[in-house]
Write a protein that holds these residues in place. Structure first.
Motif, short mmCIF file in Angstrom:
data_model
loop_
_atom_site.label_atom_id
_atom_site.label_comp_id
_atom_site.label_asym_id
_atom_site.label_seq_id
_atom_site.Cartn_x
_atom_site.Cartn_y
_atom_site.Cartn_z
N ASP A 200 1.03 9.38 -1.82
CA ASP A 200 0.06 10.33 -1.25
C ASP A 200 0.86 11.65 -0.93
OD1 ASP A 200 -1.62 11.94 0.33
OD2 ASP A 200 -2.56 9.99 1.20
N LEU A 201 0.30 12.65 -1.75
CA LEU A 201 1.12 14.06 -1.52
C LEU A 201 0.71 14.77 -0.40
CD1 LEU A 201 0.94 15.42 -5.12
CD2 LEU A 201 2.86 14.53 -4.11
N HIS A 202 -0.15 14.13 0.34
CA HIS A 202 -0.68 14.97 1.74
C HIS A 202 0.27 14.40 2.74
CE1 HIS A 202 -4.05 16.72 -0.45
NE2 HIS A 202 -4.48 15.45 -0.78
N SER A 203 0.45 13.06 2.79
CA SER A 203 1.18 12.42 3.94
C SER A 203 2.42 11.96 3.60
CB SER A 203 0.47 11.19 4.63
OG SER A 203 0.18 10.22 3.42
N GLY A 204 2.85 12.03 2.39
CA GLY A 204 4.12 11.33 1.96
C GLY A 204 4.32 9.92 1.90
N GLU A 205 3.06 9.18 2.29
CA GLU A 205 3.15 7.82 2.51
C GLU A 205 2.97 7.11 1.16
OE1 GLU A 205 0.20 6.45 5.20
OE2 GLU A 205 1.50 7.25 7.02
N TYR A 206 3.23 6.04 0.93
CA TYR A 206 2.99 5.45 -0.46
C TYR A 206 2.58 3.61 -0.31
CZ TYR A 206 7.33 2.51 -0.22
OH TYR A 206 8.39 1.81 0.28
N ILE A 207 1.92 3.43 -1.19
CA ILE A 207 1.55 1.75 -1.16
C ILE A 207 2.08 1.35 -2.45
CG2 ILE A 207 -0.55 0.40 -1.49
CD1 ILE A 207 -2.23 2.54 0.21
N LYS A 208 2.61 -0.07 -2.49
CA LYS A 208 3.17 -0.63 -3.75
C LYS A 208 2.21 -1.86 -3.82
CE LYS A 208 7.58 -0.18 -4.40
NZ LYS A 208 8.99 -0.40 -4.57
N GLU A 209 1.95 -2.16 -5.11
CA GLU A 209 1.39 -3.43 -5.29
C GLU A 209 1.96 -3.96 -6.64
OE1 GLU A 209 -0.44 -5.73 -4.01
OE2 GLU A 209 -1.18 -4.51 -2.06
N SER A 210 2.09 -5.19 -6.91
CA SER A 210 2.62 -5.80 -8.36
C SER A 210 1.80 -7.04 -8.53
CB SER A 210 4.07 -6.07 -7.95
OG SER A 210 4.23 -6.99 -7.03
N ALA A 211 2.05 -7.31 -9.91
CA ALA A 211 1.41 -8.63 -10.43
C ALA A 211 2.45 -9.26 -11.04
CB ALA A 211 0.09 -8.31 -11.10
N THR A 212 2.52 -10.58 -11.32
CA THR A 212 3.49 -11.32 -11.78
C THR A 212 3.03 -12.52 -12.77
OG1 THR A 212 5.67 -12.31 -11.83
CG2 THR A 212 4.11 -13.00 -10.08
N ILE A 213 3.46 -12.77 -13.84
CA ILE A 213 3.20 -13.79 -14.76
C ILE A 213 4.63 -14.41 -15.23
CG2 ILE A 213 2.38 -14.52 -17.32
CD1 ILE A 213 -0.03 -12.80 -16.57
N SER A 214 4.59 -15.72 -15.25
CA SER A 214 5.84 -16.60 -15.91
C SER A 214 5.19 -17.21 -17.15
CB SER A 214 6.08 -17.45 -14.86
OG SER A 214 6.65 -16.99 -13.53
N LYS A 215 6.16 -17.30 -18.03
CA LYS A 215 5.86 -17.79 -19.37
C LYS A 215 7.16 -18.61 -19.80
CE LYS A 215 4.67 -16.05 -24.22
NZ LYS A 215 4.37 -14.92 -24.90
N GLY A 216 6.64 -19.78 -20.54
CA GLY A 216 7.99 -20.53 -21.19
C GLY A 216 7.86 -20.22 -22.56
N TYR A 217 9.27 -20.35 -23.01
CA TYR A 217 9.38 -20.34 -24.19
C TYR A 217 10.31 -21.83 -24.84
CZ TYR A 217 7.98 -15.38 -24.31
OH TYR A 217 7.58 -14.10 -23.99
#
Length: 236
Positions: A200-217
Motif C-alpha cells: 500500500d503506497l499510502h501507508s507503506g503496509e503490505y499483505i502477502k499471500e501464497s499458494a502451493t502445489i506438490s507434484k511427483g515425478y
C-alpha cells in the motif's frame, strides 16, 4: 538368374524400407481442442497448466480478499500546473512483474502467468490494474529496476512518473515463484510456491499471500503407487 538376383535385392532392401516407413510414422503428431472443463495435461518433466493455473487462482483470490480497498490516489500536480481530473472508481494496482526463483525455467509461461494475474485483478470490482506498457515506460523513464522499488524514495519517483501518465497508483504488486525438490531413488517430489505481495503506497503496509502445489515425478507409472501408495510409505 536375373529373377533370382531381383528377389535377393528385394529381400535386402525390405527392412530398410520398413524402417523408413516406421520412422515417418514415429514423427507424426496429433492434436485436439480441449473443451471447457477438460482436465489440464500434467507435464512429465516440468510444471505446466495443471500446476500454474490453480496456483494463480488460489493466490490471487486469497490476496484480494484480504487487501482492503482504499480511496483511489490522485496525482498532485506541480505548482503552476492545472490538476488533472480526480479519479473515481476502484483502487489502482501496479503489477511490477514475476520473479522466478524456482529450479525450472518458465519459458513461455512467464508472460501467460502475468496476463492471468493481471486479468483476475481487473476482474475484481474493487481493483483496477495499470497497463503493463505504462509500467514498463515508467521504469524506463526513471531508470529503476523492479527490485529497487522497495526503497521508499524510489517508489515515490516511480509513482510520480505513472501519475504524469494519468495512472495514479494505490498498490504495488509483486509475484515470486520458488520451488523445493525432494529426491527419493528414481522419484522426485517438487513443491511449487507462488507468493503475491501487495504494498500500500499510502501507508507503506503490505499483505502477502501464497499458494502451493506438490507434484511427483517418477520413472514409471508404478512410482506413484510405490511412493504415495496405500501405506503412505514415502518415508525414505
Amino acid at each position: 538368374m536375373r529373377r533370382r538376383d531381383f528377389l535377393k535385392l528385394h529381400v535386402a532392401w525390405a527392412p530398410l524400407a520398413a524402417l523408413g516407413i516406421s520412422a515417418g510414422c514415429a514423427g507424426r503428431r496429433y492434436a485436439h481442442i480441449l473443451k471447457p472443463g477438460d482436465t489440464d495435461l500434467v507435464g512429465s518433466h516440468q510444471a505446466g497448466s495443471a500446476v500454474w493455473n490453480p496456483l494463480v487462482d488460489e493466490a490471487v483470490a486469497k490476496l484480494l480478499s484480504r487487501c482492503p480497498t482504499v480511496q483511489p490516489a490522485a496525482y498532485q500536480a506541480a505548482p503552476g500546473q492545472l490538476p488533472p481530473p480526480q479519479p473515481n472508481g476502484p483502487a489502482t494496482v501496479c503489477f511490477i512483474g514475476i520473479e522466478n526463483k524456482g529450479i525450472e525455467e518458465l519459458v513461455d509461461f512467464k508472460d501467460q502467468l502475468y496476463e492471468r494475474i493481471d486479468s483476475q485483478i481487473n476482474g475484481n470490482a474493487g481493483f483496477r490494474s495499470i497497463s503493463r506498457r505504462m509500467v514498463d515506460a515508467a521504469l524506463l523513464e526513471t531508470r529503476l529496476r523492479p527490485d529497487s522499488l522497495f526503497v521508499p524514495h524510489n517508489r515515490d519517483v516511480f509513482a510520480a512518473a505513472l501519475g504524469r501518465q494519468g495512472a495514479p497508483v494505490d498498490h504495488l504488486l509483486y509475484a515470486r515463484i520458488t520451488s523445493g525438490t525432494t529426491e527419493r531413488n528414481e522419484s522426485t517430489q517438487r513443491d511449487y510456491l507462488l507468493t503475491l505481495e501487495m504494498v500500500d503506497l499510502h501507508s507503506g503496509e503490505y499483505i502477502k499471500e501464497s499458494a502451493t502445489i506438490s507434484k511427483g515425478y517418477h520413472k514409471s507409472r508404478a512410482g506413484k503407487i510405490w511412493n504415495y501408495g496405500l501405506f503412505n510409505q514415502a518415508d525414505g
